[in-house]
Design an enzyme around this catalytic site. Structure first.
Site, mmCIF file in Angstrom:
data_model
loop_
_atom_site.group_PDB
_atom_site.id
_atom_site.type_symbol
_atom_site.label_atom_id
_atom_site.label_comp_id
_atom_site.label_asym_id
_atom_site.label_seq_id
_atom_site.Cartn_x
_atom_site.Cartn_y
_atom_site.Cartn_z
ATOM 1 C CE1 TYR A 164 5.399 3.444 6.221
ATOM 2 C CE2 TYR A 164 4.635 5.034 5.326
ATOM 3 C CZ TYR A 164 5.330 4.655 6.123
ATOM 4 O OH TYR A 164 5.669 5.324 7.081
ATOM 5 C CG ASP A 217 3.766 1.424 14.297
ATOM 6 O OD1 ASP A 217 4.292 2.228 15.052
ATOM 7 O OD2 ASP A 217 2.835 1.410 13.763
#
Length: 266
Positions: free
Chosen positions: A110, A52
């Protein structure tokens, strides 16, 4: 025709995410433009996944088909001459024509970073969020353990998610704390790195998990509430979506052979 696989790192602060969108100014836009300038080809790349706006990547992976005769060893340096300084292609290899960087990915990791020291870090402020109050880090670790396994993670998915299934597997999740910048005699808690490794993640999933864990650290929720929140399968049961700048795509792993340089070593 060749299928080339590349690894790219980027500081996502000033971009509208990885994937091409109507507003432009995405990592994909700049990569495709650099390839066009280099090879003259107008093509689309395929990434291991999207990130994002404001989210970073240490090791994003993408592939594309090219008819260009440019030698493999020249691609990275040549592309980097056309890319902004906050996007760097670091590795390239040729893979089988059927290879797809998203479908073939076996594991993604992540990292989310929280600066829990009293004062913000001026030089790392683009890659971490700063939490002004003290956090109960052991409670956050306890809460995180409830999320390891195969579950329906609807609670931790964006309401805008279009995926037909929200079942994913988190293989492992852990905390690492860097106290090197802590000042003696202060309330500094160090820089907290949270790693989540799984077979795939839903839109905003890691950020919503972190927003909820921060509430656990603040004492607003009990660590065991994470299990109840997960089982609710309702976005409203979780905490806020944590800021994007603390998130980084850390690693993408593959497990196929049939190549002189196996992808698990990429």
């Amino acid at each position: 025709m060749r299928n080339l696989l590349m690894r790219v790192s980027y500081d996502g602060t000033d971009y509208n995410g990885f994937q091409t969108q109507p507003g432009g100014h995405t990592i994909q836009d700049y990569l495709e433009e650099a390839i066009h300038r280099l090879s003259g080809e107008q093509l689309k790349i395929t990434a291991s996944g999207r990130t994002d706006a404001g989210v970073h990547a240490r090791a994003q992976v993408f592939n594309f088909y090219t008819a260009s005769p440019i030698p493999l060893e020249r691609w990275c340096m040549a592309l980097n001459t056309w890319l902004p300084e906050d996007i760097v292609v670091s590795d390239a290899m040729e893979v089988p024509l059927e290879f797809h960087s998203r479908h073939a990915a076996k594991r993604k990791t992540y990292r989310y970073t929280i600066n829990a020291n009293q004062h913000p870090d001026l030089f790392n402020r683009r890659y971490q969020i700063h939490h002004y109050g003290q956090l109960d880090i052991p409670a956050m670790e306890q809460g995180l353990r409830h999320l390891i396994g195969t579950y329906d993670y609807t609670t931790f998915a964006s309401r805008k998610s279009t995926k037909s299934s929200h079942v994913r597997t988190i293989f492992d999740a852990w905390f690492e704390r860097d106290t090197s910048m802590c000042r003696p005699g202060t309330r500094d808690q160090g820089v907290i790195h949270t790693y989540l490794s799984g077979n795939g993640f839903l839109q905003h999933m890691v950020r919503i998990i972190m927003g909820t864990l921060i509430e656990v650290g603040e004492g607003k929720r009990h660590p065991d509430d994470m299990k109840i929140i997960l089982e609710a399968k309702n976005r409203a049961a979780a905490g806020p979506t944590a800021m994007g700048k603390g998130l980084m795509l850390w690693e993408v792993e593959y497990d196929i052979t049939g190549n002189e340089n196996p992808l698990q070593e990429f």
